[in-house]
Design a protein around this motif. Structure first.
Motif, PDB file in Angstrom:
ATOM      1  N   LEU A  85       1.147  63.723  26.011  1.00  0.00           N
ATOM      2  CA  LEU A  85       0.782  62.850  27.130  1.00  0.00           C
ATOM      3  C   LEU A  85       0.379  61.469  26.628  1.00  0.00           C
ATOM      4  CD1 LEU A  85       0.400  62.414  30.119  1.00  0.00           C
ATOM      5  CD2 LEU A  85      -1.853  63.476  29.940  1.00  0.00           C
ATOM      6  N   ARG A  86      -0.379  61.410  25.521  1.00  0.00           N
ATOM      7  CA  ARG A  86      -0.760  60.106  24.953  1.00  0.00           C
ATOM      8  C   ARG A  86       0.480  59.304  24.565  1.00  0.00           C
ATOM      9  NH1 ARG A  86      -4.404  62.964  21.931  1.00  0.00           N
ATOM     10  NH2 ARG A  86      -3.143  62.679  20.069  1.00  0.00           N
ATOM     11  N   GLU A  87       1.453  59.969  23.948  1.00  0.00           N
ATOM     12  CA  GLU A  87       2.684  59.268  23.540  1.00  0.00           C
ATOM     13  C   GLU A  87       3.478  58.802  24.752  1.00  0.00           C
ATOM     14  OE1 GLU A  87       3.350  58.213  20.593  1.00  0.00           O
ATOM     15  OE2 GLU A  87       1.771  59.314  19.573  1.00  0.00           O
ATOM     16  N   GLN A  88       3.513  59.606  25.800  1.00  0.00           N
ATOM     17  CA  GLN A  88       4.216  59.225  27.024  1.00  0.00           C
ATOM     18  C   GLN A  88       3.567  57.991  27.645  1.00  0.00           C
ATOM     19  OE1 GLN A  88       5.406  62.479  29.598  1.00  0.00           O
ATOM     20  NE2 GLN A  88       4.761  61.323  31.391  1.00  0.00           N
ATOM     21  N   ILE A  89       2.240  57.969  27.670  1.00  0.00           N
ATOM     22  CA  ILE A  89       1.510  56.813  28.209  1.00  0.00           C
ATOM     23  C   ILE A  89       1.744  55.584  27.340  1.00  0.00           C
ATOM     24  CG2 ILE A  89      -0.814  55.891  28.604  1.00  0.00           C
ATOM     25  CD1 ILE A  89      -1.582  58.783  29.495  1.00  0.00           C
ATOM     26  N   ASN A  90       1.700  55.748  26.024  1.00  0.00           N
ATOM     27  CA  ASN A  90       1.935  54.621  25.120  1.00  0.00           C
ATOM     28  C   ASN A  90       3.346  54.079  25.265  1.00  0.00           C
ATOM     29  OD1 ASN A  90      -0.648  54.607  24.045  1.00  0.00           O
ATOM     30  ND2 ASN A  90      -0.107  55.988  22.378  1.00  0.00           N
ATOM     31  N   LEU A  91       4.329  54.971  25.399  1.00  0.00           N
ATOM     32  CA  LEU A  91       5.710  54.531  25.595  1.00  0.00           C
ATOM     33  C   LEU A  91       5.817  53.698  26.864  1.00  0.00           C
ATOM     34  CD1 LEU A  91       8.722  54.472  24.943  1.00  0.00           C
ATOM     35  CD2 LEU A  91       8.919  56.707  26.076  1.00  0.00           C
ATOM     36  N   GLY A  92       5.203  54.162  27.933  1.00  0.00           N
ATOM     37  CA  GLY A  92       5.237  53.417  29.192  1.00  0.00           C
ATOM     38  C   GLY A  92       4.619  52.035  29.062  1.00  0.00           C
ATOM     39  N   LYS A  93       3.478  51.967  28.370  1.00  0.00           N
ATOM     40  CA  LYS A  93       2.834  50.666  28.158  1.00  0.00           C
ATOM     41  C   LYS A  93       3.730  49.741  27.341  1.00  0.00           C
ATOM     42  CE  LYS A  93      -1.951  52.292  28.310  1.00  0.00           C
ATOM     43  NZ  LYS A  93      -3.179  52.526  27.527  1.00  0.00           N
ATOM     44  N   ASN A  94       4.397  50.289  26.340  1.00  0.00           N
ATOM     45  CA  ASN A  94       5.279  49.474  25.504  1.00  0.00           C
ATOM     46  C   ASN A  94       6.485  48.986  26.297  1.00  0.00           C
ATOM     47  OD1 ASN A  94       3.553  49.913  23.345  1.00  0.00           O
ATOM     48  ND2 ASN A  94       4.750  51.625  22.549  1.00  0.00           N
ATOM     49  N   ILE A  95       7.040  49.847  27.136  1.00  0.00           N
ATOM     50  CA  ILE A  95       8.170  49.442  27.981  1.00  0.00           C
ATOM     51  C   ILE A  95       7.741  48.303  28.902  1.00  0.00           C
ATOM     52  CG2 ILE A  95       9.647  50.201  29.892  1.00  0.00           C
ATOM     53  CD1 ILE A  95       9.820  52.942  28.417  1.00  0.00           C
ATOM     54  N   ARG A  96       6.557  48.426  29.506  1.00  0.00           N
ATOM     55  CA  ARG A  96       6.058  47.366  30.383  1.00  0.00           C
ATOM     56  C   ARG A  96       5.877  46.059  29.611  1.00  0.00           C
ATOM     57  NH1 ARG A  96       1.274  49.298  32.147  1.00  0.00           N
ATOM     58  NH2 ARG A  96       2.146  50.105  34.069  1.00  0.00           N
ATOM     59  N   ALA A  97       5.312  46.139  28.416  1.00  0.00           N
ATOM     60  CA  ALA A  97       5.072  44.933  27.614  1.00  0.00           C
ATOM     61  C   ALA A  97       6.391  44.243  27.264  1.00  0.00           C
ATOM     62  CB  ALA A  97       4.303  45.291  26.349  1.00  0.00           C
ATOM     63  N   VAL A  98       7.404  45.019  26.911  1.00  0.00           N
ATOM     64  CA  VAL A  98       8.711  44.438  26.571  1.00  0.00           C
ATOM     65  C   VAL A  98       9.328  43.806  27.817  1.00  0.00           C
ATOM     66  CG1 VAL A  98      11.058  44.965  25.790  1.00  0.00           C
ATOM     67  CG2 VAL A  98       9.091  45.973  24.603  1.00  0.00           C
ATOM     68  N   ARG A  99       9.231  44.488  28.953  1.00  0.00           N
ATOM     69  CA  ARG A  99       9.784  43.940  30.196  1.00  0.00           C
ATOM     70  C   ARG A  99       9.126  42.615  30.541  1.00  0.00           C
ATOM     71  NH1 ARG A  99       7.747  43.800  35.048  1.00  0.00           N
ATOM     72  NH2 ARG A  99       6.281  45.526  34.794  1.00  0.00           N
ATOM     73  N   LYS A 100       7.808  42.578  30.473  1.00  0.00           N
ATOM     74  CA  LYS A 100       7.092  41.346  30.812  1.00  0.00           C
ATOM     75  C   LYS A 100       7.400  40.227  29.820  1.00  0.00           C
ATOM     76  CE  LYS A 100       3.360  43.160  33.620  1.00  0.00           C
ATOM     77  NZ  LYS A 100       1.928  43.114  33.867  1.00  0.00           N
ATOM     78  N   ALA A 144      10.096  39.779  28.367  1.00  0.00           N
ATOM     79  CA  ALA A 144      11.445  39.309  28.696  1.00  0.00           C
ATOM     80  C   ALA A 144      11.466  38.519  30.000  1.00  0.00           C
ATOM     81  CB  ALA A 144      12.398  40.500  28.787  1.00  0.00           C
ATOM     82  N   GLY A 145      10.309  38.438  30.678  1.00  0.00           N
ATOM     83  CA  GLY A 145      10.233  37.694  31.930  1.00  0.00           C
ATOM     84  C   GLY A 145      10.918  38.396  33.091  1.00  0.00           C
ATOM     85  N   LEU A 146      10.944  39.728  33.057  1.00  0.00           N
ATOM     86  CA  LEU A 146      11.631  40.497  34.083  1.00  0.00           C
ATOM     87  C   LEU A 146      10.637  41.245  34.955  1.00  0.00           C
ATOM     88  CD1 LEU A 146      14.401  41.975  31.771  1.00  0.00           C
ATOM     89  CD2 LEU A 146      14.689  40.138  33.453  1.00  0.00           C
ATOM     90  N   THR A 147      11.003  41.447  36.209  1.00  0.00           N
ATOM     91  CA  THR A 147      10.201  42.251  37.125  1.00  0.00           C
ATOM     92  C   THR A 147      10.775  43.664  37.185  1.00  0.00           C
ATOM     93  OG1 THR A 147      11.561  41.746  39.059  1.00  0.00           O
ATOM     94  CG2 THR A 147       9.751  40.204  38.547  1.00  0.00           C
ATOM     95  N   GLN A 148      10.021  44.564  37.777  1.00  0.00           N
ATOM     96  CA  GLN A 148      10.545  45.913  37.967  1.00  0.00           C
ATOM     97  C   GLN A 148      11.773  45.880  38.870  1.00  0.00           C
ATOM     98  OE1 GLN A 148       7.183  48.167  39.410  1.00  0.00           O
ATOM     99  NE2 GLN A 148       6.434  48.563  37.329  1.00  0.00           N
ATOM    100  N   LEU A 149      11.800  44.975  39.836  1.00  0.00           N
ATOM    101  CA  LEU A 149      12.970  44.842  40.702  1.00  0.00           C
ATOM    102  C   LEU A 149      14.187  44.390  39.902  1.00  0.00           C
ATOM    103  CD1 LEU A 149      14.210  45.011  43.500  1.00  0.00           C
ATOM    104  CD2 LEU A 149      13.397  42.695  43.934  1.00  0.00           C
ATOM    105  N   ASP A 150      14.004  43.462  38.958  1.00  0.00           N
ATOM    106  CA  ASP A 150      15.106  43.038  38.095  1.00  0.00           C
ATOM    107  C   ASP A 150      15.694  44.236  37.350  1.00  0.00           C
ATOM    108  OD1 ASP A 150      14.737  40.279  38.700  1.00  0.00           O
ATOM    109  OD2 ASP A 150      13.289  40.059  37.059  1.00  0.00           O
ATOM    110  N   ILE A 151      14.809  45.089  36.839  1.00  0.00           N
ATOM    111  CA  ILE A 151      15.257  46.263  36.087  1.00  0.00           C
ATOM    112  C   ILE A 151      15.972  47.241  37.010  1.00  0.00           C
ATOM    113  CG2 ILE A 151      14.515  48.203  34.636  1.00  0.00           C
ATOM    114  CD1 ILE A 151      14.335  45.368  33.334  1.00  0.00           C
ATOM    115  N   GLU A 152      15.461  47.408  38.217  1.00  0.00           N
ATOM    116  CA  GLU A 152      16.121  48.282  39.188  1.00  0.00           C
ATOM    117  C   GLU A 152      17.553  47.812  39.442  1.00  0.00           C
ATOM    118  OE1 GLU A 152      15.172  50.206  43.515  1.00  0.00           O
ATOM    119  OE2 GLU A 152      14.758  48.057  43.295  1.00  0.00           O
TER     120      GLU A 152
END
Length: 78
Positions: free
Chosen positions: A5-20, A22-30
């Motif tokens: 669970l810790r790794e899953q949470i860390n992965l999610g945080k890292n994905i968010r950091a990379v997305r941000k 890159a200047g992208l929104t969640q809608l852009d990724i969708e």
């Protein structure tokens, strides 16, 4: 909290950091991946387990390298 669970949470945080970074929104990724924005939110918050295929799609959408989602951990050893 178990390690998985810790790794899953860390992965999610890292994905968010990379997305941000890159200047992208969640809608852009969708739009780029076809992954529903609600699912992207769950991934970034560590509430959804994702397959390698999805991780690759996210990296491609962000024009990122896979390793950016898995940064090296700092070692306490000297």
């Amino acid at each position: 909290m178990d390690r998985y669970l810790r790794e899953q949470i860390n992965l999610g945080k890292n994905i968010r950091a990379v997305r941000k970074a890159a200047g992208l929104t969640q809608l852009d990724i969708e739009v780029r991946t076809g992954i529903d924005r609600a699912d992207i939110s769950k991934i970034e918050n560590g509430k959804k387990n994702i397959e390698l295929y999805t991780i690759v799609k996210l990296a491609e959408a962000m024009e990122a390298e896979l390793h950016q989602f898995f940064p090296k951990k700092q070692s306490n050893k000297q």
